[in-house]
Write a protein that holds these residues in place. Structure first.
Motif, PDB file in Angstrom:
ATOM      1  N   GLY A 310       0.938  -1.297   0.144  1.00  0.00           N
ATOM      2  CA  GLY A 310       0.032   0.036  -0.033  1.00  0.00           C
ATOM      3  C   GLY A 310       0.836   1.207  -0.072  1.00  0.00           C
ATOM      4  N   TRP A 311       1.991   1.135   0.799  1.00  0.00           N
ATOM      5  CA  TRP A 311       2.795   2.419   0.765  1.00  0.00           C
ATOM      6  C   TRP A 311       3.293   2.747  -0.568  1.00  0.00           C
ATOM      7  CZ3 TRP A 311       3.389   6.044   4.582  1.00  0.00           C
ATOM      8  CH2 TRP A 311       4.595   7.015   4.233  1.00  0.00           C
ATOM      9  N   ILE A 312       3.887   1.554  -1.347  1.00  0.00           N
ATOM     10  CA  ILE A 312       4.296   1.694  -2.883  1.00  0.00           C
ATOM     11  C   ILE A 312       3.388   2.179  -3.527  1.00  0.00           C
ATOM     12  CG2 ILE A 312       5.559   0.421  -4.694  1.00  0.00           C
ATOM     13  CD1 ILE A 312       6.846  -1.381  -2.604  1.00  0.00           C
ATOM     14  N   ALA A 313       2.036   1.626  -3.455  1.00  0.00           N
ATOM     15  CA  ALA A 313       0.946   1.865  -4.311  1.00  0.00           C
ATOM     16  C   ALA A 313       0.309   3.318  -4.147  1.00  0.00           C
ATOM     17  CB  ALA A 313      -0.148   1.071  -4.069  1.00  0.00           C
ATOM     18  N   ALA A 314       0.591   3.901  -2.843  1.00  0.00           N
ATOM     19  CA  ALA A 314       0.326   5.321  -2.595  1.00  0.00           C
ATOM     20  C   ALA A 314       1.245   6.346  -3.080  1.00  0.00           C
ATOM     21  CB  ALA A 314      -0.061   5.470  -1.183  1.00  0.00           C
ATOM     22  N   GLY A 315       2.415   5.713  -3.734  1.00  0.00           N
ATOM     23  CA  GLY A 315       3.551   6.650  -4.466  1.00  0.00           C
ATOM     24  C   GLY A 315       3.248   7.480  -5.594  1.00  0.00           C
ATOM     25  N   SER A 316       4.199   7.810  -6.259  1.00  0.00           N
ATOM     26  CA  SER A 316       3.899   8.600  -7.385  1.00  0.00           C
ATOM     27  C   SER A 316       3.953   7.525  -8.554  1.00  0.00           C
ATOM     28  CB  SER A 316       5.337   9.329  -7.962  1.00  0.00           C
ATOM     29  OG  SER A 316       6.360   8.511  -8.220  1.00  0.00           O
ATOM     30  N   GLN A 317       3.353   8.038  -9.940  1.00  0.00           N
ATOM     31  CA  GLN A 317       2.929   6.922 -10.874  1.00  0.00           C
ATOM     32  C   GLN A 317       4.125   6.226 -11.361  1.00  0.00           C
ATOM     33  OE1 GLN A 317       1.371   9.169 -14.216  1.00  0.00           O
ATOM     34  NE2 GLN A 317      -0.686   9.668 -12.991  1.00  0.00           N
ATOM     35  N   ARG A 318       5.470   6.568 -10.978  1.00  0.00           N
ATOM     36  CA  ARG A 318       6.763   6.053 -11.315  1.00  0.00           C
ATOM     37  C   ARG A 318       6.852   4.630 -10.840  1.00  0.00           C
ATOM     38  NH1 ARG A 318       8.348  11.205 -11.156  1.00  0.00           N
ATOM     39  NH2 ARG A 318       8.622  11.235  -9.050  1.00  0.00           N
ATOM     40  N   ILE A 319       6.095   4.341  -9.638  1.00  0.00           N
ATOM     41  CA  ILE A 319       6.102   3.046  -8.680  1.00  0.00           C
ATOM     42  C   ILE A 319       5.100   2.470  -8.149  1.00  0.00           C
ATOM     43  CG2 ILE A 319       8.573   3.808  -7.726  1.00  0.00           C
ATOM     44  CD1 ILE A 319       7.179   4.281  -5.056  1.00  0.00           C
ATOM     45  N   ALA A 320       3.943   3.358  -8.414  1.00  0.00           N
ATOM     46  CA  ALA A 320       2.658   2.865  -7.769  1.00  0.00           C
ATOM     47  C   ALA A 320       2.112   1.591  -8.362  1.00  0.00           C
ATOM     48  CB  ALA A 320       1.437   3.870  -8.156  1.00  0.00           C
ATOM     49  N   TYR A 321       2.306   1.275  -9.455  1.00  0.00           N
ATOM     50  CA  TYR A 321       1.558   0.129 -10.188  1.00  0.00           C
ATOM     51  C   TYR A 321       2.529  -1.155  -9.576  1.00  0.00           C
ATOM     52  CZ  TYR A 321      -0.044  -3.107 -13.581  1.00  0.00           C
ATOM     53  OH  TYR A 321      -0.812  -3.973 -14.284  1.00  0.00           O
ATOM     54  N   ALA A 322       3.914  -1.018  -9.111  1.00  0.00           N
ATOM     55  CA  ALA A 322       4.404  -2.171  -8.625  1.00  0.00           C
ATOM     56  C   ALA A 322       3.932  -2.467  -7.248  1.00  0.00           C
ATOM     57  CB  ALA A 322       6.121  -1.778  -8.217  1.00  0.00           C
ATOM     58  N   GLY A 323       3.424  -1.435  -6.491  1.00  0.00           N
ATOM     59  CA  GLY A 323       2.893  -2.122  -5.463  1.00  0.00           C
ATOM     60  C   GLY A 323       1.451  -2.523  -5.605  1.00  0.00           C
ATOM     61  N   LEU A 324       0.651  -2.388  -6.525  1.00  0.00           N
ATOM     62  CA  LEU A 324      -0.559  -3.398  -6.740  1.00  0.00           C
ATOM     63  C   LEU A 324      -0.064  -4.547  -7.206  1.00  0.00           C
ATOM     64  CD1 LEU A 324      -1.740  -0.316  -7.148  1.00  0.00           C
ATOM     65  CD2 LEU A 324      -3.246  -1.356  -9.046  1.00  0.00           C
ATOM     66  N   GLN A 325       1.187  -4.746  -7.816  1.00  0.00           N
ATOM     67  CA  GLN A 325       1.346  -6.234  -8.255  1.00  0.00           C
ATOM     68  C   GLN A 325       1.927  -6.946  -7.062  1.00  0.00           C
ATOM     69  OE1 GLN A 325       0.279  -7.221 -11.198  1.00  0.00           O
ATOM     70  NE2 GLN A 325      -0.587  -5.143 -10.923  1.00  0.00           N
ATOM     71  N   ILE A 326       2.746  -6.221  -6.470  1.00  0.00           N
ATOM     72  CA  ILE A 326       3.166  -7.094  -5.065  1.00  0.00           C
ATOM     73  C   ILE A 326       1.997  -7.674  -4.313  1.00  0.00           C
ATOM     74  CG2 ILE A 326       4.188  -6.665  -2.548  1.00  0.00           C
ATOM     75  CD1 ILE A 326       5.911  -4.500  -3.970  1.00  0.00           C
ATOM     76  N   ALA A 327       0.816  -6.694  -4.021  1.00  0.00           N
ATOM     77  CA  ALA A 327      -0.199  -7.006  -3.398  1.00  0.00           C
ATOM     78  C   ALA A 327      -0.965  -8.387  -4.185  1.00  0.00           C
ATOM     79  CB  ALA A 327      -1.170  -6.006  -3.352  1.00  0.00           C
ATOM     80  N   PHE A 328      -1.158  -8.262  -5.312  1.00  0.00           N
ATOM     81  CA  PHE A 328      -1.802  -9.161  -6.069  1.00  0.00           C
ATOM     82  C   PHE A 328      -1.039 -10.619  -6.321  1.00  0.00           C
ATOM     83  CE2 PHE A 328      -3.471 -10.642 -10.758  1.00  0.00           C
ATOM     84  CZ  PHE A 328      -4.686 -11.086  -9.951  1.00  0.00           C
ATOM     85  N   ALA A 329       0.126 -10.682  -6.161  1.00  0.00           N
ATOM     86  CA  ALA A 329       0.964 -11.738  -6.385  1.00  0.00           C
ATOM     87  C   ALA A 329       0.887 -12.366  -5.070  1.00  0.00           C
ATOM     88  CB  ALA A 329       2.462 -11.589  -6.567  1.00  0.00           C
ATOM     89  N   PHE A 330       1.073 -11.762  -3.916  1.00  0.00           N
ATOM     90  CA  PHE A 330       1.129 -12.194  -2.549  1.00  0.00           C
ATOM     91  C   PHE A 330      -0.327 -12.683  -2.200  1.00  0.00           C
ATOM     92  CE2 PHE A 330       0.085 -11.743   2.050  1.00  0.00           C
ATOM     93  CZ  PHE A 330       1.114 -12.480   2.365  1.00  0.00           C
ATOM     94  N   TYR A 331      -1.449 -12.191  -2.779  1.00  0.00           N
ATOM     95  CA  TYR A 331      -2.872 -12.675  -2.396  1.00  0.00           C
ATOM     96  C   TYR A 331      -3.153 -13.704  -3.102  1.00  0.00           C
ATOM     97  CZ  TYR A 331      -3.570  -7.875  -0.468  1.00  0.00           C
ATOM     98  OH  TYR A 331      -3.434  -6.498   0.087  1.00  0.00           O
ATOM     99  N   LEU A 332      -2.373 -13.867  -4.346  1.00  0.00           N
ATOM    100  CA  LEU A 332      -2.662 -15.246  -5.086  1.00  0.00           C
ATOM    101  C   LEU A 332      -1.883 -16.339  -4.509  1.00  0.00           C
ATOM    102  CD1 LEU A 332      -2.307 -13.965  -8.764  1.00  0.00           C
ATOM    103  CD2 LEU A 332      -4.188 -15.061  -7.821  1.00  0.00           C
ATOM    104  N   ALA A 333      -0.687 -16.140  -3.893  1.00  0.00           N
ATOM    105  CA  ALA A 333       0.053 -17.219  -3.056  1.00  0.00           C
ATOM    106  C   ALA A 333      -0.612 -17.491  -1.759  1.00  0.00           C
ATOM    107  CB  ALA A 333       1.259 -16.619  -2.743  1.00  0.00           C
ATOM    108  N   ILE A 334      -1.230 -16.540  -1.182  1.00  0.00           N
ATOM    109  CA  ILE A 334      -1.807 -17.001   0.205  1.00  0.00           C
ATOM    110  C   ILE A 334      -3.340 -17.316   0.079  1.00  0.00           C
ATOM    111  CG2 ILE A 334      -2.233 -16.069   2.459  1.00  0.00           C
ATOM    112  CD1 ILE A 334       0.496 -16.431   2.163  1.00  0.00           C
ATOM    113  N   PHE A 335      -4.347 -16.651  -0.622  1.00  0.00           N
ATOM    114  CA  PHE A 335      -5.523 -17.235  -0.702  1.00  0.00           C
ATOM    115  C   PHE A 335      -5.661 -18.207  -1.527  1.00  0.00           C
ATOM    116  CE2 PHE A 335      -5.836 -12.701   0.738  1.00  0.00           C
ATOM    117  CZ  PHE A 335      -6.324 -12.673   1.949  1.00  0.00           C
ATOM    118  N   GLN A 336      -5.494 -19.683  -1.244  1.00  0.00           N
ATOM    119  CA  GLN A 336      -5.537 -20.617  -2.137  1.00  0.00           C
ATOM    120  C   GLN A 336      -6.884 -21.473  -1.688  1.00  0.00           C
ATOM    121  OE1 GLN A 336      -2.184 -23.021  -2.206  1.00  0.00           O
ATOM    122  NE2 GLN A 336      -0.805 -21.182  -2.209  1.00  0.00           N
ATOM    123  N   GLY A 337      -7.815 -20.830  -1.061  1.00  0.00           N
ATOM    124  CA  GLY A 337      -9.164 -21.607  -0.600  1.00  0.00           C
ATOM    125  C   GLY A 337      -9.591 -20.799   0.626  1.00  0.00           C
TER     126      GLY A 337
END
Length: 381
Positions: A310-337
């Motif tokens: 969230g801290w990265i996603a709340a940054g400038s457009q130069r890095i914000a999208y990386a924050g979304l992908q950190i979250a998405f990849a982590f959720y896909l790994a943890i939420f398996q059921g």
């Protein structure tokens, strides 16, 4: 006496130490506190924690997608968040309703379903360029295309309908929750320029489409490129019977931007964020998840990683999208059921799918009708 600052006529190599120091300085500036960043991060974390508790308690499927929607919808201020949320809810609702109608003709005919998938994706991507409200067109086209791919393994019409209805719930409820949270929890108001007249006082003609919607071939080329890349990935993972890398299809849709350079840069941000999120998920599964027994412990783990993302996603457009992908990849790994996931193959498959999507999009956008300058309009993703 020679001047040390005078040019020697020789090309010298960049000092790797200086380059590394410059990169670290840039990263520190990008991660530094900024007005509104703390508040946005808090809203993101709170939203994800609530979604985690609700999805696990009520056994709502696809918790990873629901948690990611909190990041996808949350914007810098509550007005923009509300507008994005309403548009997405409308778009998703229309897309699911249309998909239910299409299933009447496509469910038992895989070839027709593939043609329909490509057609609706092309239409959605085209509308994302020519609609004044681009995100609405993108949401309708993407959800309809994704819905056609989700029912590939459905054994009968009843299961297929149930899948689509659950998909509506999975996407819409976290969007509504996010909009409400952004209205009541540390709301950030849109900044107004000093001395600027209110927008309502300006007389502006309202149009549904952009001025060059049907005269500029670049819009159709863009839609065709995204469709070609996404369908190529679809044929690859269905042809090799590796459904775990279906994230390649999603990647093609979400990293596509109007210029070739912007698309490639977004691809790198997605790749870096995915690798970081996947690594955090891998470490969590190895050392943390085996000791977790309650939803509360899962919520705490999710909150910790969501704070970083969230801290990265709340940054400038130069890095914000990386924050979304950190979250998405982590959720896909943890939420398996409906319990903390422990299957490491999920992380491997998701990362492989994202890499495949980035490679295919890069090749298509580099060699087919490359656009060097983005058009000055609302981003559709």
């Amino acid at each position: 006496m020679s001047d040390a600052s005078a040019p020697t006529g020789k090309v010298t190599k960049a000092d790797p130490v200086a380059s590394r120091a410059g990169w670290l300085d840039w990263l520190c500036r990008e991660l530094a506190p900024a007005p509104g960043r703390r508040e946005m991060t808090i809203r993101l974390v709170l939203g994800v924690v609530l979604v985690t508790i609700i999805s696990m308690s009520l056994q709502v499927p696809e918790a990873a997608l629901s948690a990611y929607m909190v990041f996808f919808v949350t914007k810098q201020n509550r007005v923009l968040t509300a507008l994005t949320g309403v548009l997405l809810i409308v778009g998703v609702t229309v897309a699911i309703a249309a998909s239910l109608l299409l299933l009447k003709w496509t469910l038992d005919f895989p070839a027709l379903r593939v043609i329909t998938m490509a057609a609706v994706l092309f239409t959605g991507m085209f509308l994302s360029r020519v609609f004044v409200i681009g995100p609405l067109g993108f949401a309708i086209g993407f959800v309809m295309a994704a819905a056609q791919s989700f029912v590939d393994g459905a054994p009968n019409a009843e299961i297929a309908v149930r899948i689509l209805l659950w998909l509506w719930v999975v996407v819409v409820y976290p969007i509504a929750l996010t909009v409400i949270l952004n209205q009541v929890v540390l709301p950030t108001h849109p900044a107004s320029a000093a001395g600027q007249k209110p927008a309502a006082s300006a007389k502006v003609k309202k149009h549904i489409f952009v001025a060059d919607a049907f005269t500029n071939p670049a819009h159709a080329y863009f839609a065709l490129k995204v469709t070609l890349a996404a369908m190529t990935c679809y044929f690859i993972y269905t042809g090799v019977d590796w459904s775990g890398i279906h994230t390649a299809f999603i990647t093609c849709c979400f990293i596509a931007l109007e210029s070739t350079g912007a698309t490639l840069r977004k691809g790198w941000l997605r790749l870096c964020g995915c690798l970081i999120g996947g690594l955090l998920g891998f470490i969590s599964i190895l050392f943390v998840v085996p000791h977790m027994e309650t939803i509360a412990s899962l919520a705490l783990l999710t909150a910790a990683v969501s704070t970083i993302a969230g801290w990265i996603a709340a940054g400038s457009q130069r890095i914000a999208y990386a924050g979304l992908q950190i979250a998405f990849a982590f959720y896909l790994a943890i939420f398996q059921g409906f319990a903390p996931g422990t299957d490491l193959d999920v992380i491997r498959d998701r990362v492989a799918g994202i890499v495949l999507g980035i490679v295919v999009v890069s090749v298509v956008f580099r060699y087919l009708w490359p656009e060097r300058e983005p058009a000055p309009r609302l981003n559709s993703q």
